[in-house]
Design a protein around this motif. Structure first.
Motif, mmCIF file in Angstrom:
data_model
loop_
_atom_site.group_PDB
_atom_site.id
_atom_site.type_symbol
_atom_site.label_atom_id
_atom_site.label_comp_id
_atom_site.label_asym_id
_atom_site.label_seq_id
_atom_site.Cartn_x
_atom_site.Cartn_y
_atom_site.Cartn_z
ATOM 1 N N ILE A 81 -10.666 4.732 6.836
ATOM 2 C CA ILE A 81 -10.558 4.380 5.411
ATOM 3 C C ILE A 81 -9.174 4.756 4.885
ATOM 4 O O ILE A 81 -8.563 3.995 4.129
ATOM 5 N N LEU B 219 -9.803 -3.286 -4.194
ATOM 6 C CA LEU B 219 -11.134 -3.135 -3.591
ATOM 7 C C LEU B 219 -11.194 -3.649 -2.150
ATOM 8 O O LEU B 219 -12.227 -3.508 -1.498
ATOM 9 N N VAL C 72 -10.009 -2.148 0.090
ATOM 10 C CA VAL C 72 -10.274 -0.889 0.806
ATOM 11 C C VAL C 72 -11.722 -0.810 1.280
ATOM 12 O O VAL C 72 -11.996 -0.384 2.405
ATOM 13 N N VAL C 73 -12.644 -1.186 0.399
ATOM 14 C CA VAL C 73 -14.054 -1.062 0.764
ATOM 15 C C VAL C 73 -14.633 -2.382 1.261
ATOM 16 O O VAL C 73 -15.847 -2.510 1.398
ATOM 17 N N CYS D 105 -16.044 -4.638 3.717
ATOM 18 C CA CYS D 105 -16.633 -4.194 4.982
ATOM 19 C C CYS D 105 -16.145 -4.999 6.184
ATOM 20 O O CYS D 105 -16.310 -4.567 7.316
ATOM 21 N N LEU E 78 -13.396 -2.644 7.704
ATOM 22 C CA LEU E 78 -13.967 -1.459 8.336
ATOM 23 C C LEU E 78 -14.812 -1.844 9.560
ATOM 24 O O LEU E 78 -14.784 -1.173 10.591
#
Lengths: 192, 225
Positions: free
Chosen positions: B72, B103, B105-106, B108, B111
């Motif tokens: 992250i 956003l 960053v989050v 999915c 990640l």
């Protein structure tokens, strides 16, 4: 005072986190199958949103801005939220075991939840002061809960309905979400 | 798996939006116009390729237990870089994407690719995987943006198409239109997938989500109630 009320109500009705800003779609489509689960999960979201706002707002406004490091906002906020969620989990486990048993399992989910990071960023794009930001977070959290609980009720009905095969599963869930969102458009103009 | 296969995988077979059902939030939020789809898609692709490179290079150094926070932090660093570039050179796109740019960053997709691919594979395949997934994401966003823009405003990329022929239905560029168009696109992709002998998708892409274990626990608790 009326200003704070407007911000709070707008968060629930006209600027609903899920139904108009599309933040927190994963729990909305993934977890909201039972009304009870939707309720407890949303409670955990409200707690985390409030505490995150209480902590991140002063850090941005009184540390990053005076230091001219506004660009660190995203990276600082995500790390603070991740650490806070861990901390809340440990504190609840130690001091409030009954509450931990009810909400604890939802907390790890919330770290990567875009609704929490989203709301802490939104306070600054809307240029709110500290008190307004707290009400904004509270309104957004309650709005999240309203959408989750309402939709859990809708989904329980879908489960017993006769759905055409092509639409079964995710498509019908999304289309029903569209209808719920459509009904929330009716609140447009009520507040703010 | 050959290099070409790694690259094309993300575009059709494992399209991140329609097959893996990842990154639903930005998909629904920014597709009010086709041009926003390009902005969001390219921004996410840049972050995805860069984070895939960094994570692939660091894959033997990052301890397994702290890998998610480490991923992250790396992703957030690249998002900040992209955010500053967009703000400086494309202020109109920055305004249209608003908070959905930070956003990323989050998101999915990024990640999930770090978890599933980059932390297990060398650099070159990780770059190709990132590019393929990014192109698949961008293409789906543009398609959905074009449908919503055409029906909701009568234009595509700002060029008037249906002037006088069809009255624009504003609801398609409002939030309900996002849910509705996405629902129909998933249904359509399911029909096509079944024709090709693949399983239709019925739930979100939870198998690729870093918080899947917590989510699974929640579901089990709610089913035992």
């Amino acid at each position: 005072m009326s200003n704070l009320l407007t911000i709070f109500l707008a968060g629930i009705l006209t600027e609903n986190m899920i139904l108009s800003k599309f933040l927190g779609i994963c729990p909305f489509l993934g977890v909201s199958k039972k009304v009870n689960t939707a309720f407890s999960m949303s409670l955990a979201v409200i707690v985390v949103m409030l505490i995150s706002t209480l902590v991140t707002y002063p850090i941005y406004a009184y540390i990053l801005v005076p230091a001219g490091r506004e660009y660190l906002q995203t990276i600082v906020f995500i790390l603070i939220i991740a650490a806070l969620v861990q901390f809340i989990e440990m504190a609840l486990k130690r001091y409030m075991p009954p509450l931990y048993n009810a909400l604890g399992i939802y907390l790890p989910l919330i770290t990567t939840n875009c609704a929490v990071l989203g709301i802490t960023l939104l306070h600054f794009t809307k240029e709110l002061n500290y008190l307004e930001a707290i009400f904004n977070a509270l309104g957004a959290g309650v709005g999240f809960m309203v959408a989750m609980v309402l939709f859990a009720g809708v989904r329980q009905r879908i489960e017993s309905a006769d759905i055409p095969k092509v639409l079964q599963g995710l498509p019908i869930t999304l289309i029903s979400a569209a209808i719920v969102a459509l009904s929330f458009l009716g609140f447009a103009g009520i507040v703010g | 798996m050959s290099k070409l296969k790694v690259f094309t995988n993300g575009i059709v077979k494992e399209n991140p939006v329609l097959r893996l059902v990842l990154g639903t939030c930005p998909t629904l939020a920014v597709t009010t116009a086709a041009i926003n789809g390009i902005g969001m898609g390219v921004a996410a692709t840049v972050v995805l390729v860069c984070s895939n490179i960094a994570i692939s290079l660091l894959r033997n150094i990052i301890p397994n237990r702290v890998r998610i926070p480490a991923f992250i932090t790396i992703i957030a660093g690249f998002v900040t870089v992209v955010q500053m570039l967009v703000k400086a050179f494309l202020p109109a796109i920055d305004k249209a994407l608003g908070i959905y740019l930070p956003l990323i960053v989050v998101n999915c997709i990024i990640l999930a690719r770090a978890e599933m691919f980059a932390c297990k594979n060398p650099v070159i395949p990780s770059i190709l995987d990132g590019l393929g997934m990014g192109i698949g994401f961008t293409a789906t966003l543009v398609l959905m943006g074009a449908i919503r823009e055409l029906l909701g405003a009568g234009t595509i990329f700002g060029i008037t198409v249906t002037a006088g022929a069809i009255e624009p239905m504003l609801v398609f560029i409002l939030p309900p239109g996002g849910f509705f168009v996405f629902g129909l696109l998933v249904a359509l992709s399911n029909v096509l997938a079944e024709k090709m002998g693949k399983k239709p998708v019925t739930t979100l892409g939870c198998a690729n989500c870093p918080s899947r274990s917590a989510c699974k626990e929640c579901k089990e608790v709610s089913e035992n109630e």
